[in-house]
Scaffold this motif. Structure first.
Motif, PDB file in Angstrom:
ATOM      1  N   LEU A 227      44.128  39.910  41.335  1.00 11.71           N
ATOM      2  CA  LEU A 227      44.890  39.892  42.496  1.00 11.71           C
ATOM      3  C   LEU A 227      43.557  40.574  43.747  1.00 11.71           C
ATOM      4  CD1 LEU A 227      48.426  41.056  42.245  1.00 11.71           C
ATOM      5  CD2 LEU A 227      46.784  38.841  41.508  1.00 11.71           C
ATOM      6  N   THR A 228      43.222  39.871  44.931  1.00  9.67           N
ATOM      7  CA  THR A 228      42.462  39.584  45.624  1.00  9.67           C
ATOM      8  C   THR A 228      43.268  39.561  46.459  1.00  9.67           C
ATOM      9  OG1 THR A 228      41.386  38.246  45.923  1.00  9.67           O
ATOM     10  CG2 THR A 228      40.576  38.701  44.072  1.00  9.67           C
ATOM     11  N   PRO A 229      42.802  39.686  47.907  1.00 14.20           N
ATOM     12  CA  PRO A 229      42.892  40.336  49.602  1.00 14.20           C
ATOM     13  C   PRO A 229      42.119  38.767  50.474  1.00 14.20           C
ATOM     14  CG  PRO A 229      41.523  41.612  49.977  1.00 14.20           C
ATOM     15  CD  PRO A 229      41.631  41.474  47.660  1.00 14.20           C
ATOM     16  N   GLU A 230      41.505  38.066  49.517  1.00 12.36           N
ATOM     17  CA  GLU A 230      40.690  37.054  50.276  1.00 12.36           C
ATOM     18  C   GLU A 230      41.548  35.928  50.378  1.00 12.36           C
ATOM     19  OE1 GLU A 230      39.046  38.959  47.852  1.00 12.36           O
ATOM     20  OE2 GLU A 230      37.537  40.307  49.213  1.00 12.36           O
ATOM     21  N   CYS A 231      41.018  35.081  51.277  1.00 14.48           N
ATOM     22  CA  CYS A 231      41.963  33.357  50.809  1.00 14.48           C
ATOM     23  C   CYS A 231      40.981  32.708  50.083  1.00 14.48           C
ATOM     24  CB  CYS A 231      42.203  33.232  52.554  1.00 14.48           C
ATOM     25  SG  CYS A 231      42.833  33.835  53.997  1.00 14.48           S
ATOM     26  N   SER A 232      41.156  32.611  48.700  1.00 12.69           N
ATOM     27  CA  SER A 232      40.808  31.514  47.720  1.00 12.69           C
ATOM     28  C   SER A 232      41.713  32.146  46.311  1.00 12.69           C
ATOM     29  CB  SER A 232      39.371  32.022  48.173  1.00 12.69           C
ATOM     30  OG  SER A 232      39.092  33.343  47.170  1.00 12.69           O
ATOM     31  N   VAL A 233      41.534  31.101  45.970  1.00 13.20           N
ATOM     32  CA  VAL A 233      41.588  30.488  44.257  1.00 13.20           C
ATOM     33  C   VAL A 233      40.333  30.450  43.574  1.00 13.20           C
ATOM     34  CG1 VAL A 233      43.933  30.633  42.676  1.00 13.20           C
ATOM     35  CG2 VAL A 233      44.384  30.735  45.362  1.00 13.20           C
ATOM     36  N   THR A 234      39.861  31.509  42.919  1.00 15.05           N
ATOM     37  CA  THR A 234      39.012  31.002  42.169  1.00 15.05           C
ATOM     38  C   THR A 234      38.433  31.876  40.785  1.00 15.05           C
ATOM     39  OG1 THR A 234      37.687  32.847  43.632  1.00 15.05           O
ATOM     40  CG2 THR A 234      37.419  30.412  44.324  1.00 15.05           C
ATOM     41  N   VAL A 235      37.964  31.302  39.709  1.00 17.49           N
ATOM     42  CA  VAL A 235      37.473  31.635  38.829  1.00 17.49           C
ATOM     43  C   VAL A 235      36.371  32.344  38.976  1.00 17.49           C
ATOM     44  CG1 VAL A 235      36.733  30.854  36.939  1.00 17.49           C
ATOM     45  CG2 VAL A 235      38.577  30.373  37.641  1.00 17.49           C
ATOM     46  N   ALA A 236      35.736  33.544  38.294  1.00 15.55           N
ATOM     47  CA  ALA A 236      34.861  33.975  38.508  1.00 15.55           C
ATOM     48  C   ALA A 236      34.697  34.644  36.830  1.00 15.55           C
ATOM     49  CB  ALA A 236      35.427  35.469  39.206  1.00 15.55           C
ATOM     50  N   ARG A 237      33.124  35.030  36.442  1.00 14.71           N
ATOM     51  CA  ARG A 237      32.435  34.886  35.621  1.00 14.71           C
ATOM     52  C   ARG A 237      32.089  36.633  35.680  1.00 14.71           C
ATOM     53  NH1 ARG A 237      32.722  31.226  32.616  1.00 14.71           N
ATOM     54  NH2 ARG A 237      32.674  28.503  33.350  1.00 14.71           N
ATOM     55  N   TYR A 238      32.258  37.258  34.956  1.00 17.01           N
ATOM     56  CA  TYR A 238      31.661  39.019  34.243  1.00 17.01           C
ATOM     57  C   TYR A 238      31.422  39.263  32.544  1.00 17.01           C
ATOM     58  CZ  TYR A 238      36.154  39.525  32.254  1.00 17.01           C
ATOM     59  OH  TYR A 238      37.440  40.036  31.237  1.00 17.01           O
ATOM     60  N   GLY A 239      30.785  39.734  32.712  1.00 13.88           N
ATOM     61  CA  GLY A 239      30.381  40.580  31.528  1.00 13.88           C
ATOM     62  C   GLY A 239      28.628  39.777  30.888  1.00 13.88           C
ATOM     63  N   LEU A 240      28.458  40.245  30.089  1.00 17.11           N
ATOM     64  CA  LEU A 240      27.603  39.959  29.502  1.00 17.11           C
ATOM     65  C   LEU A 240      27.778  38.183  28.459  1.00 17.11           C
ATOM     66  CD1 LEU A 240      25.059  42.547  27.727  1.00 17.11           C
ATOM     67  CD2 LEU A 240      24.693  41.535  30.249  1.00 17.11           C
ATOM     68  N   LEU A 241      28.844  38.473  28.485  1.00 17.33           N
ATOM     69  CA  LEU A 241      30.072  36.850  27.921  1.00 17.33           C
ATOM     70  C   LEU A 241      29.744  36.075  28.731  1.00 17.33           C
ATOM     71  CD1 LEU A 241      31.311  38.341  24.240  1.00 17.33           C
ATOM     72  CD2 LEU A 241      28.854  37.483  24.710  1.00 17.33           C
ATOM     73  N   ARG A 242      29.800  36.348  29.936  1.00 14.13           N
ATOM     74  CA  ARG A 242      30.638  35.850  31.221  1.00 14.13           C
ATOM     75  C   ARG A 242      31.817  34.883  31.025  1.00 14.13           C
ATOM     76  NH1 ARG A 242      26.684  33.694  34.693  1.00 14.13           N
ATOM     77  NH2 ARG A 242      28.186  30.883  34.488  1.00 14.13           N
ATOM     78  N   THR A 243      32.983  36.055  30.738  1.00 13.58           N
ATOM     79  CA  THR A 243      34.105  35.889  30.573  1.00 13.58           C
ATOM     80  C   THR A 243      34.595  35.885  31.719  1.00 13.58           C
ATOM     81  OG1 THR A 243      34.159  37.233  28.886  1.00 13.58           O
ATOM     82  CG2 THR A 243      35.509  36.962  30.111  1.00 13.58           C
ATOM     83  N   PRO A 244      35.348  34.925  32.121  1.00  5.92           N
ATOM     84  CA  PRO A 244      36.441  33.788  33.496  1.00  5.92           C
ATOM     85  C   PRO A 244      37.800  34.999  33.266  1.00  5.92           C
ATOM     86  CG  PRO A 244      36.611  32.046  31.263  1.00  5.92           C
ATOM     87  CD  PRO A 244      35.569  33.892  30.682  1.00  5.92           C
ATOM     88  N   CYS A 245      37.443  34.632  34.391  1.00  8.85           N
ATOM     89  CA  CYS A 245      38.701  36.016  34.944  1.00  8.85           C
ATOM     90  C   CYS A 245      39.459  35.142  36.474  1.00  8.85           C
ATOM     91  CB  CYS A 245      38.006  37.029  35.788  1.00  8.85           C
ATOM     92  SG  CYS A 245      39.154  38.841  36.292  1.00  8.85           S
ATOM     93  N   LEU A 246      40.428  34.452  36.307  1.00 11.86           N
ATOM     94  CA  LEU A 246      41.122  34.441  37.472  1.00 11.86           C
ATOM     95  C   LEU A 246      40.945  34.713  38.972  1.00 11.86           C
ATOM     96  CD1 LEU A 246      42.561  31.282  38.814  1.00 11.86           C
ATOM     97  CD2 LEU A 246      44.540  32.161  37.693  1.00 11.86           C
ATOM     98  N   LEU A 247      40.912  35.027  39.854  1.00  5.94           N
ATOM     99  CA  LEU A 247      40.483  35.801  40.931  1.00  5.94           C
ATOM    100  C   LEU A 247      41.847  34.826  42.226  1.00  5.94           C
ATOM    101  CD1 LEU A 247      36.851  36.548  41.933  1.00  5.94           C
ATOM    102  CD2 LEU A 247      38.507  37.833  40.964  1.00  5.94           C
ATOM    103  N   LEU A 248      42.909  35.648  42.035  1.00  8.18           N
ATOM    104  CA  LEU A 248      44.365  35.245  42.639  1.00  8.18           C
ATOM    105  C   LEU A 248      44.447  35.793  44.022  1.00  8.18           C
ATOM    106  CD1 LEU A 248      46.344  33.240  42.926  1.00  8.18           C
ATOM    107  CD2 LEU A 248      47.927  35.303  41.695  1.00  8.18           C
ATOM    108  N   GLY A 249      43.880  35.015  44.657  1.00 10.70           N
ATOM    109  CA  GLY A 249      44.083  35.977  46.618  1.00 10.70           C
ATOM    110  C   GLY A 249      45.207  35.158  46.364  1.00 10.70           C
ATOM    111  N   LEU A 250      45.490  36.908  46.697  1.00 12.17           N
ATOM    112  CA  LEU A 250      47.019  36.836  47.647  1.00 12.17           C
ATOM    113  C   LEU A 250      48.011  36.320  49.087  1.00 12.17           C
ATOM    114  CD1 LEU A 250      48.177  40.529  46.447  1.00 12.17           C
ATOM    115  CD2 LEU A 250      49.355  38.416  45.445  1.00 12.17           C
ATOM    116  N   PRO A 251      46.971  36.542  49.999  1.00  8.03           N
ATOM    117  CA  PRO A 251      47.547  35.349  51.295  1.00  8.03           C
ATOM    118  C   PRO A 251      48.069  33.915  50.619  1.00  8.03           C
ATOM    119  CG  PRO A 251      45.896  37.401  51.307  1.00  8.03           C
ATOM    120  CD  PRO A 251      45.612  37.062  50.181  1.00  8.03           C
ATOM    121  N   LEU A 252      46.801  33.248  50.240  1.00  7.87           N
ATOM    122  CA  LEU A 252      47.779  32.063  49.829  1.00  7.87           C
ATOM    123  C   LEU A 252      48.951  31.882  49.058  1.00  7.87           C
ATOM    124  CD1 LEU A 252      43.284  30.335  49.147  1.00  7.87           C
ATOM    125  CD2 LEU A 252      45.353  30.384  51.350  1.00  7.87           C
ATOM    126  N   TRP A 253      48.560  33.162  47.878  1.00  9.42           N
ATOM    127  CA  TRP A 253      48.992  32.682  47.793  1.00  9.42           C
ATOM    128  C   TRP A 253      50.499  32.210  47.966  1.00  9.42           C
ATOM    129  CZ3 TRP A 253      50.230  31.035  42.307  1.00  9.42           C
ATOM    130  CH2 TRP A 253      51.267  32.017  41.883  1.00  9.42           C
TER     131      TRP A 253
END
Length: 364
Positions: free
Chosen positions: A95-121
């Protein structure tokens, strides 16, 4: 098609060059035991290789992370949307405070994570939330070549490289800053010598690093140009998948940049108001109803918004109308709200304490 194949070839060359720089630097350093003159070129090759190595993405440690055991209903909705769009499942939501809903990749395996912007939600209507999830998850499609493992990591390498392979920052001292100090003349003369050495160092750094910086920038521009048509087709497919998943009306509404900007401005106003006029109980009281106030403001914005402000409205009139494949009914919405209550309070408290992040862009 041929442009995408050429982009893959360029990405392979970028990775081979990076590996060659690292291996060459290690080889020269190992050979430096017998010839000390090889230390300098070895270190130069290693530094260039490390500058081009793609860095694994990282999640922001200060933001709450939600996993499926913590929010089963939210993940059930995310899995339904992923299945409707035709992409892999997401196992982590931040959960993020940004006005966006995106997918980011993290780690060496580029695991996807959903960044859920609470303002837009908070600002979106229920079916628009489904559309925001569908549009974000659609970027996991293999047709989005810029987000793939091969071309995506090459673009990351070329983006990091020019940023790290740069001339030294200017170090200057103002002349006469200590004009009233003891022995001011000697101090000013020392400042002149210091600044002269800094200018010579900047010139030498520019002369040495100009070629690798220019090559990295040109290669990145080439990759972006080669993948432009594929990215445009993938974006059109993402919009179509969003319409099929959440309905055409929700897909058009979720791309409304005006609502995102209005929500960000209202959030900024609420934070300033709470920190300026709220008193001692401002943080505790405001974090409880921050998202409620944003939702009410979004309702007023939608009510006052005329037809000319609606993004893509004219295009949607001639486009085929799709019904929703995934719906967010009242009971599911209440369960998701209960699951996100504590993380939402945590994000609200962080926003009220530290302020809102600078909006880099508004994405659905």
């Amino acid at each position: 098609m041929y442009a995408t194949a050429a982009a893959r070839v360029v990405a392979v060359v970028v990775h081979l060059v990076t590996a060659g720089l690292l291996l060459g630097g290690l080889t020269l350093l190992l050979g430096a035991w017998h010839r000390g003159v090889l230390v300098v070129p070895g270190l130069a090759l290693l530094a260039s290789g490390f500058a081009l190595c793609p860095r694994p993405g990282r999640l922001r440690s200060e933001l709450p992370v939600v996993r499926e055991p913590d929010a089963p209903e939210l993940f059930r909705l995310v899995h339904d949307v992923a299945h409707a769009v035709g992409v892999r499942r997401i196992d982590l939501v931040q959960l993020t405070p940004e006005c966006s809903v995106t997918v980011a990749r993290y780690g060496l395996l580029r695991t996807p994570c959903l960044l859920l912007g609470l303002p837009l939600w908070a600002a979106h209507l229920p079916q628009q939330r489904v559309a925001a999830l569908a549009h974000a998850l659609a970027h996991l499609s293999p047709h989005h070549v810029r987000h793939g493992a091969l071309i995506g990591t090459a673009l990351d390498s070329l983006a990091v490289g020019p940023g790290r392979v740069r001339t030294s920052p200017e170090a200057r001292l103002p002349y006469g800053s200590l004009a009233q100090a003891w022995r001011a003349g000697d101090i000013v003369e020392a400042e002149r010598h210091f600044n002269a050495r800094g200018r010579r160092g900047d010139l030498a750094s520019w002369a040495v690093l100009w070629i690798p910086r220019a090559v990295a920038s040109a290669t990145r521009r080439l990759l972006v140009r080669l993948t432009r048509s594929a990215t445009q087709r993938a974006e059109a497919e993402a919009e179509l998948a969003t319409a099929r998943t959440a309905s055409s009306d929700a897909a058009v509404a979720v791309l409304d940049r005006h609502l995102a900007r209005a929500t960000a401005l209202e959030m900024h106003r609420l934070v300033v108001e709470a920190r300026t006029f709220g008193g001692r109980r401002s943080a505790t009281a405001s974090r409880e109803d921050l998202w409620v106030k944003l939702a009410r403001h979004a309702t007023r914005v939608r009510a006052d918004q005329d037809a000319s402000r609606r993004a893509g409205q004219d295009r949607s009139l001639s486009a085929p109308c799709h019904t929703a494949a995934v719906t967010l009914d009242a009971s599911r919405r209440r369960r998701i709200a209960a699951e996100l209550r504590d993380p939402q309070r945590e994000v609200a408290l962080m926003v009220l304490r530290d302020g809102i992040p600078e909006p880099a862009g508004f994405e659905a």
